[in-house]
Design an enzyme around this catalytic site. Structure first.
Site: not given
Ligand code: ADP
Length: 448
Positions: A158, A164-165, A208, A275, A289, A291
């Site tokens: 990550k 935004g994924g 989530h 989250e 987040n 906001r």
């Molecule tokens: P962003 O800030 O890009 O939105 P997040 O960390 O909030 O990233 O993660 C967004 C989504 O990605 C999560 O809701 C989940 O669906 C998936 N995700 C994130 N981390 C994991 C993980 N460790 N294992 C499985 N899915 C994950």
């Protein structure tokens, strides 16, 4: 209370903030790009200032123009909405340096939570459970291999600056790890200008679930329950519910308490969302987040609270006027994010809306800046409206949602309404039985 605030956003969220202000007797200033001169958020505001050309970089992200707009209109505070400058700590500082109030958390907390590695370290210290993974950034392949071996495959690479994924890559075994690292780095560099990445255990079937919080300047923090945002496409939320079909009151109280204790210790201010991924009864923090969220209305529907009003109150120095025990949850709410996109290919579909007719009736809320005759500009995100439905329980909520989706008319462009029409008849959705991967699997199954 403030006499006048500037809303540094556009579309449905600018309208949403404008509504709360007008109900509180606060005058509003809209900003807009040249492409949005006739937009509804501009017409609804008391005053408006053009801050630049169509691309957001020259307008909705143009900090000097926004500060100037405050000065010429006499606005005392700025509400950033979501997206754009809402999580830009420097913007919050600049607003305060000009003697204005930023309607949001303290800049230090925005900065902390914007760095996902530092955020994870901080919340862990504060007693919040996190996804197992690397303690900090990953500097080389060998380090990644040893972390992955200790947490076990599959792992997720990550981006520390992520949002935004973007910048997320799964590695199912050691052979896939180097490629996942370099792809995530390249994507993160391109999207955020920062290629710092970290490693997390990839959870296979989590939900989530996020906790909404509200904090004032007097050290009081309350939580407003959870939202389940497991239905996602490309890690982006599509459908959100409050409460989660997977949580009972006891689990909600427990995680809510953990979060409020942590944020009390941090000295947090304003609204925020912590989250988590939730699997086998355990919560694992992923990010915070700092906001207002797109999906905040489902929380409003079950608590009866106006989150923007609360934001304005605490930003102005007021105290939260209720206690945790006063927060009660009534019924169930679901939000569908309606995008101007083809419902199968998700190709954007900007253009002229010929007819726009929204559903109504008891328990129905539509947050949108669209109208018949509105031309959706191609420059901004494709969210054109949110359909939010409340019912006495989840079954009534689903029946109402089904009815509303059949009433909703948006002609002239393609929208994601047909996707929601098919979702409300799916057995797993009706049963509330879905993980974060359910929607992607459904889309694969139905496109074949
Ligand atoms: P962003 O800030 O890009 O939105 P997040 O960390 O909030 O990233 O993660 C967004 C989504 O990605 C999560 O809701 C989940 O669906 C998936 N995700 C994130 N981390 C994991 C993980 N460790 N294992 C499985 N899915 C994950």
């Amino acid at each position: 209370m403030f006499d006048k605030i500037l809303i540094a956003n556009r579309g449905e969220i600018a309208m949403r903030i404008n509504r709360a202000c007008h109900e509180m007797g606060i005058k509003t200033v809209a900003i807009h790009s040249t492409a949005d001169a006739n937009a509804m958020h501009v017409r609804m505001a008391d005053e408006s200032v053009c801050v630049g050309p169509a691309p957001a970089s020259g307008s909705y992200l143009n900090i000097p123009a926004i500060v100037t707009a405050c000065e010429i209109t006499g606005a005392q505070a700025v509400h950033p909405g979501y997206g754009f400058l809402s999580e830009n700590a420097r913007f919050a500082e600049i607003i305060e340096e000009h003697g204005l109030t930023f309607i949001g958390p303290k800049p230090a907390h925005i900065r902390l939570m914007g760095d996902k590695i530092e955020a994870k370290k901080a919340v862990k210290r504060l007693g919040i459970p996190v996804v197992p993974g690397s303690d900090g950034g990953i500097t080389n392949d060998d380090e990644a291999k040893s972390v992955a071996a200790s947490v076990g495959y599959p792992v997720l690479v990550k981006a520390s600056a992520g949002g935004g994924g973007r910048g997320m890559k799964v590695a199912r075994n050691e052979g896939e790890l180097s490629l996942a690292l370099s792809m995530a780095r390249t994507e993160a560099k391109a999207a955020f200008g920062d290629d710092t990445v970290y490693l997390e255990k990839y959870l296979e079937l989590p939900r989530h679930i996020e906790i909404q919080v509200l904090a004032d300047r007097f050290g009081k923090v309350v939580h407003l329950g959870e939202r389940d945002c497991s239905l996602q496409r490309r890690h982006q939320k599509v459908w959100e519910e409050a409460g989660s079909p997977a949580l009972n009151a006891e689990a909600r109280d427990k995680i809510g308490q953990t979060v409020t204790d942590a944020l009390t210790e941090l000295g947090y201010l304003g609204v925020g969302t912590v989250e988590f991924l939730y699997e086998n009864g355990e919560f694992y923090f992923i990010e915070m987040n700092t906001r207002l969220q797109v999906e905040h209305p489902v929380t409003e529907m079950i608590t009866g609270l106006d989150l923007v009003r609360e934001q304005l109150r605490v930003a102005h120095g007021g105290a939260i006027g209720f206690s945790q025990a006063d927060v009660t949850f009534s019924g169930h709410a679901i939000e569908c994010r309606i995008n101007a996109e083809n419902s199968k290919t998700f190709r954007p579909s900007p253009g002229l809306i010929k007819d726009f007719h929204v559903p109504g009736g008891l328990g129905v809320r539509v947050d949108s800046a669209a109208y018949s005759g509105y031309r959706i500009p191609p420059y901004y995100d494709s969210l054109i409206g949110k359909l939010i439905v409340h019912g006495k329980n989840r079954t009534e909520c689903l029946m109402r949602l089904r009815r509303c989706l059949s009433e909703f008319v948006i002609d002239g462009i393609e929208t994601t309404i047909p996707l929601f029409q098919s979702l409300v008849t799916e057995a797993n959705i009706i049963d509330g039985d879905y993980s974060i991967h359910w929607l992607e699997n459904f889309l694969k199954r139905t496109s074949a």
